[in-house]
Design an enzyme around this catalytic site. Structure first.
Site, short mmCIF file in Angstrom:
data_model
loop_
_atom_site.label_atom_id
_atom_site.label_comp_id
_atom_site.label_asym_id
_atom_site.label_seq_id
_atom_site.Cartn_x
_atom_site.Cartn_y
_atom_site.Cartn_z
N ASP A 57 28.09 35.09 23.25
CA ASP A 57 27.68 33.70 23.51
C ASP A 57 27.50 33.43 25.00
O ASP A 57 27.18 32.31 25.40
CB ASP A 57 28.71 32.72 22.92
N ASP A 84 31.11 51.02 33.52
CA ASP A 84 30.41 49.79 33.92
C ASP A 84 31.35 48.85 34.68
O ASP A 84 30.90 47.85 35.23
CB ASP A 84 29.83 49.07 32.70
N ASN A 85 32.62 49.15 34.70
CA ASN A 85 33.58 48.31 35.43
C ASN A 85 34.05 48.96 36.72
O ASN A 85 35.02 48.50 37.32
CB ASN A 85 34.78 47.98 34.54
#
Ligand code: AMP
Ligand code: MG
Length: 473
Positions: free
Chosen positions: A119, A242-243
């Protein structure tokens, strides 16, 4: 002081294929949860609260912003996935008074082209968590992204229940991740990949003499950051590629936690079922992640395929050796040994073993050694411990004692953001009372001070132990 950001967009301009323009989705009735005034000052910006709220909610773009979501992929729990900013929007690169450059990013500002089924939103609890822990890391002298503010959206967000929505404004040296390189490498355009490597090196002050040197610098920087985590007992919790930021800053605070009682394999993250990202695994995971990155940039190495493969292999071996050395140096600093001697890695591992065996508190053990609270060890009846302490004292006595003490003071925090206090501060905040949260924040801004730490040094009672942390995405 300026009245707003001074934006530039060097990354978006140079790598248009790696960003997608997107506007934050406006929110119903935003209000300020917390503003980081000292950081605003560092950034050189003075604005009214209503201006901050308008910017931090995404309801108004500051002048000069060019909002984008960044493309990247990454290995999540070891598996390659196509990702991208699903709920984060970069407004631009703010050029600071000292000419330093930082990304200004809204986390939780609505859906983007990369939101997949998400969301695009964030909730208040986890954003207050990122805020307080990133500020604590900064005060601990550990490279980290910073938190400029948390704005409540006035809207509910559905996470098994309706929770208060919030947006964090994150300040980062950049948001270039290992996953950014993975994404570009997959596209196969080596010129663009070289361009990204050069850009990253320049932006983050790597010595950019050659790709080989950049690789070595990147290895050093990543390992130094992870050794800093090990030093203070920090467990990142989601060390997916990705972190992992190329800047070396600690990035993306989700279900992170801190070691209380020394348990090397301890895991808090609810989703880390197999303990991949446990405390003790962090250095080897960092090496694994660096391996992914080196593979991604290996096409840029010079020479025949055979030469490239050999070089790549050697880089990985060197990284492993560097990791061992850095761990030993970091631990030697914690016990105040000025020189590292040949058997010290064994002695320091023995210490970790002893601490585990006797359920000793990680932070307080080193703090006790540092400030001479030897009474803390009286209850430990163990010959091996006695011998270890005897040897420790012998080493202290046969070196520059003051230098050893200084190393300990600089490397051993007295107070870390203990899991149970952080949870309590956030729980109160969610019920409308920010007083404990603010008190904790002020303690964590002085982590090496004995006088300030007070009751926040005390380990949790069995009832207070936090078993799981949640990422809250
Ligand atoms: P993280 O574990 O927070 O690093 O997130 C992993 C990926 O999931 C990133 O690509 C995020 O942008 C994405 N993501 C996390 N939460 C949401 C959300 N509520 N809506 C859309 N994307 C999300
Ligand atoms: Mg992430």
């Amino acid at each position: 002081m300026n009245s707003s950001f001074t934006f530039d967009h060097s990354y978006a301009t140079r790598f248009p294929s790696m960003v997608r323009p997107v506007l934050p989705t406006p929110v119903a009735s935003p209000s300020m949860a917390i503003l980081n005034e000292p950081l605003a000052k560092e950034l050189g910006i003075q604005a009214t609260e209503s201006e901050w709220v308008a910017w931090g909610s995404g309801n108004q773009l500051p002048a000069g912003a060019h909002a984008v979501a960044m493309a990247y992929s990454g290995h999540q729990y070891g598996h390659y996935t196509q990702l991208g900013d699903g709920r984060a929007i970069v407004l631009g690169e703010h050029v600071m008074p000292d000419k330093g450059r930082v990304d200004i990013q809204l986390k939780g500002a609505g859906i983007t082209p990369y939101s997949r089924r998400g969301d695009g939103r964030a909730t208040l609890g986890p954003m207050l968590r990122e805020y307080i822990i990133s500020e604590a890391m900064h005060a601990l002298n550990i490279p980290t992204t910073r938190s400029l503010m948390v704005v409540q959206t006035g809207e509910g967000v559905w996470r098994d229940d309706w929770l208060p929505g919030a947006i964090l404004t994150r300040v980062a040296a950049s948001h270039i991740r290992i996953g950014t390189f993975e994404q570009l490498a997959k596209g196969g355009d080596l010129d663009l990949l070289q361009d990204l490597l050069g850009y990253t090196a320049t932006r983050h002050g790597f010595n950019a003499d050659s790709n080989d040197v950049i690789i070595q610098e990147m290895v050093n920087r990543q390992l130094d950051t992870v050794m800093n985590w090990m030093r203070v007992g920090f467990i990142h919790g989601v060390m997916n590629t990705d972190n992992m930021a190329l800047s070396g800053e600690t990035l993306d605070y989700g279900p992170c936690a801190w070691v209380d009682e020394m348990r090397p394999m301890v895991v808090y993250s609810y989703i880390d079922r197999w303990g991949r990202y446990s405390y003790q695994n962090q250095p080897s995971i960092a090496l694994w992640n660096l391996g992914v990155w080196m593979d991604a940039v290996s096409g840029l190495l010079k020479g025949s395929e055979g030469v490239k493969a050999e070089k790549l292999n050697q880089f990985k071996i060197d990284a492993r050796d560097a990791c061992e050395r850095k761990w030993t140096r970091m631990m030697a600093n914690k016990v105040g040994w000025v020189d590292v001697e040949s058997n010290d890695d064994v002695r320091l591992k023995q210490l970790i073993g002893l601490m585990s065996r006797h359920h000793m508190d990680f932070t307080n053990t080193f703090a006790a050694l540092t400030i001479g609270e030897y009474g803390a060890f009286e209850s430990i009846i163990d010959m091996e411990w006695g011998e270890w302490m005897g040897y420790w004292q012998y080493r202290q006595a046969n070196q520059d004692t003051e230098l050893g003490r200084r190393l300990m003071r600089e490397n051993n925090p007295v107070c870390i953001p203990r899991n149970h206090w952080v949870e309590r501060g956030i729980k109160d905040a969610l019920e409308g009372d920010m007083s404990l949260y603010h008190r904790l924040l002020s303690v964590y801004r002085n982590p090496y001070s004995v006088t300030i730490a007070g009751c926040y040094r005390i380990p949790p009672t069995p009832d207070e132990v936090v078993v799981h942390t949640y990422c809250g995405t």
